[in-house]
Every structure is written in structure tokens, then in C-alpha cells.
Design an enzyme around this catalytic site. Structure first.
Site, PDB file in Angstrom:
ATOM      1  N   SER A 141     -20.579 -18.075 -15.859  1.00  0.00           N
ATOM      2  CA  SER A 141     -20.153 -19.034 -14.835  1.00  0.00           C
ATOM      3  C   SER A 141     -19.200 -20.015 -15.497  1.00  0.00           C
ATOM      4  O   SER A 141     -19.293 -20.250 -16.710  1.00  0.00           O
ATOM      5  CB  SER A 141     -21.376 -19.789 -14.301  1.00  0.00           C
ATOM      6  OG  SER A 141     -20.970 -20.929 -13.547  1.00  0.00           O
ATOM      7  N   TYR A 154     -29.519 -24.006 -15.186  1.00  0.00           N
ATOM      8  CA  TYR A 154     -28.453 -23.039 -14.878  1.00  0.00           C
ATOM      9  C   TYR A 154     -27.334 -23.121 -15.917  1.00  0.00           C
ATOM     10  O   TYR A 154     -26.905 -22.099 -16.453  1.00  0.00           O
ATOM     11  CB  TYR A 154     -27.903 -23.330 -13.482  1.00  0.00           C
ATOM     12  CG  TYR A 154     -26.862 -22.340 -12.999  1.00  0.00           C
ATOM     13  CD1 TYR A 154     -27.256 -21.101 -12.480  1.00  0.00           C
ATOM     14  CD2 TYR A 154     -25.508 -22.637 -13.049  1.00  0.00           C
ATOM     15  CE1 TYR A 154     -26.310 -20.196 -12.028  1.00  0.00           C
ATOM     16  CE2 TYR A 154     -24.560 -21.734 -12.602  1.00  0.00           C
ATOM     17  CZ  TYR A 154     -24.971 -20.515 -12.081  1.00  0.00           C
ATOM     18  OH  TYR A 154     -24.029 -19.611 -11.633  1.00  0.00           O
TER      19      TYR A 154
END
Ligand code: NAI
Length: 252
Positions: A141, A154
Site C-alpha cells: 500500500s 495496517y
């Protein structure tokens, strides 16, 4: 047909980016094992591929479980005849700071986002190595490269994905296995809408903010899939250990 005769596993294959990539892999000639926690949705994607004349099987699995990963790999080898490509893409997000995150939530995010990739590689690398090589693509990401707010587990997990990818590339390059990460910015999937819900924010406003980048819009799942097809195919034959950013210029 850049993936003709290739056998591919796609985890999170029923979700936004995973579904688009499963369809793109099949359109390029690959036989696809669509792996997801959501059995019905995985079967729907496999059926969509078969209806278009392709080859696909659906496998219901929790990628954080070693027993499930072993079953996924065995079922793919039995059903498709081998494994040449793996897209480790299943992922979850919790929009919380360190103070707000429980140990259980931290472990769950790392189980799905990080341990799953380790487990898949542990069980699939010997098969690929015995077959002369393969290509593994892991979904990182933008937030795994630069961090982001209210998503401590995350961001940490995606940073781990990016560096685990480099380590895997170093270890298994000599076996002909390339390992790269694809690092999306905000992409138009269920995950973004779930983030708005978790943060208690208005969905339209949240999505408008996601579009605030040089290309002035969020990404579509097919645009990530196109990058993954390239990394999976022999067109990227000299690319390994890389972190490919596909984010519309989400520099900040
Ligand atoms: P999504 O929520 O639409 O799809 C994720 C899929 O993974 C779902 O089908 C879900 O059922 C499956 N899944 C979740 N936990 C699982 C488990 N334990 N075992 C098997 N399958 C499981 O999300 P999206 O957006 O398609 O995300 C795909 C990947 O892209 C994730 O790794 C995510 O972190 C990453 N990503 C997404 C971005 C976005 O803006 N949508 C941005 C950057 C990265």
C-alpha cells in the site's frame, strides 16, 4: 495472452482488486484459483471466468491459517496442474491509532496482511522452484511506504509486506522466482467504504478526499490489475524485489 498456460492463485480474489485481477489474469490466458474468505463471492468470480471461456476454481479459505494455505496450494496443484503465479492480495484494515487498537485486532491485521504471505510463500516456493520458477506479487500500500493516520496496525503490516517482498526476492531469485509488491493508493473498492464507516465519516466526503491527488480521482481496481498482470508476466522478467506504486500520484 501474456499469461497463457500459467496457473495462478489470487487471494482476496472475490474483493475489489482481487476480482479485477482474477478476471484480468484469465483474460490473459491464465487458469485461476480464486481464494477468499467469502465462499459464495469467490465462486461467483470463478463462474464469471468460466462463463467467458476461461478456467477457474474457487477455494474458500482464511489465508491467515496454515492449514487453509496448505489446502489452497494442494487444491490448486490438483485442480489446475501447478502454480506459476501467486497474487497475495487479501487484506484488512482497522482505522485506529495505537492507543485505540486492541492486541487481538493488531494480531488479526498482521495475520491476514503479513503472516498469510509468509505462509503462502513457505508452501508455494518449493513447488515453483521445482518447476523452474514463478512470479509472486504481494499487495502492499502507499501507506506501507509512507505511513498514514489512524491505521497503525495496517501501516505497520503493509511496511512489513514491502520489506518481506524484498527479502523473498533475495532468497528465491536464484530459484527463478521473482517477488514484487504492488502498492496502490486509494482504489474504488469496498475497503474504502468500510474505512469511512469505521471512522464514522460521510462516505461521499471520504471518497472525494481519496480523489485529492495529481490525477484528481481515485484508482479503479482494473488499474491495479493491469500492473499486477505485468508483474506476473514475463514482460517484467528482470524486475524483482521492487515496490511498484500505482496511486495516481498520491505523493503526500
Ligand atoms: P476488498 O475489501 O474489496 O477485498 C478484500 C478481499 O479479501 C475480500 O474479498 C475479503 O473477503 C478477502 N479477505 C479478507 N480477509 C481474508 C482472509 N483472512 N482470508 C481470505 N480472504 C480474505 O479490498 P480491496 O480494496 O480489493 O483490497 C485488496 C488489497 O489491496 C488489500 O491487501 C488492501 O489492503 C490493498 N489496498 C487497497 C487499497 C484501496 O484503496 N482499496 C489501497 C491500498 C492497498
Amino acid at each position: 495472452m501474456r499469461l497463457q498456460n500459467k496457473k495462478a492463485i489470487v487471494t482476496g480474489g472475490a474483493g475489489g482488486i482481487g476480482r479485477a485481477t482474477s478476471l484480468a489474469f484469465a483474460a490473459e490466458g491464465a487458469a485461476v484459483a480464486v481464494v477468499d474468505l467469502n465462499a459464495a463471492a469467490a465462486e461467483a468470480v470463478a463462474q464469471e471466468i468460466r462463463a467467458a471461456g476461461g478456467t477457474a476454481i474457487a477455494i474458500a479459505a482464511d489465508v491467515s491459517s496454515e492449514a487453509d494455505i496448505e489446502r489452497v496450494v494442494a487444491t490448486t496443484v490438483d485442480g489446475l496442474g501447478g502454480v506459476d503465479v501467486v497474487f497475495n492480495n487479501a487484506g484488512i484494515i482497522r482505522r485506529t491509532t495505537a492507543v485505540e487498537t486492541s492486541v487481538e485486532e493488531w494480531d488479526r491485521v498482521f495475520g491476514v496482511n503479513v503472516r498469510a504471505i509468509f505462509l503462502m510463500c513457505k508452501h508455494v516456493v518449493p513447488i515453483m522452484a521445482g518447476n523452474g520458477g514463478g512470479s509472486i506479487v504481494n499487495t502492499g500500500s502507499g501507506w506501507g511506504l509512507k505511513g498514514g493516520g489512524q491505521a497503525i496496525s495496517y501501516c505497520a503490516s503493509k511496511g512489513a509486506v514491502v520489506n518481506m517482498t524484498r527479502a523473498l526476492a533475495i532468497d528465491h531469485g536464484p530459484q527463478g522466482i521473482r517477488v514484487n509488491s504492488v502498492n496502490p493508493g486509494d482504489v474504488n473498492t469496498g475497503m474504502l467504504r468500510d474505512e469511512a464507516r469505521q471512522l464514522g465519516q460521510d462516505q461521499a466526503g471520504f471518497l472525494a478526499e481519496a480523489a485529492d491527488r495529481p490525477l484528481n480521482r481515485m484508482g479503479e481496481p482494473e488499474e491495479i490489475a493491469a500492473a499486477v498482470v505485468w508483474l506476473a508476466s514475463d514482460e517484467s522478467s528482470y524486475v524483482t524485489g521492487s515496490a511498484l506504486v500505482v496511486d495516481g500520484g498520491g505523493i503526500a
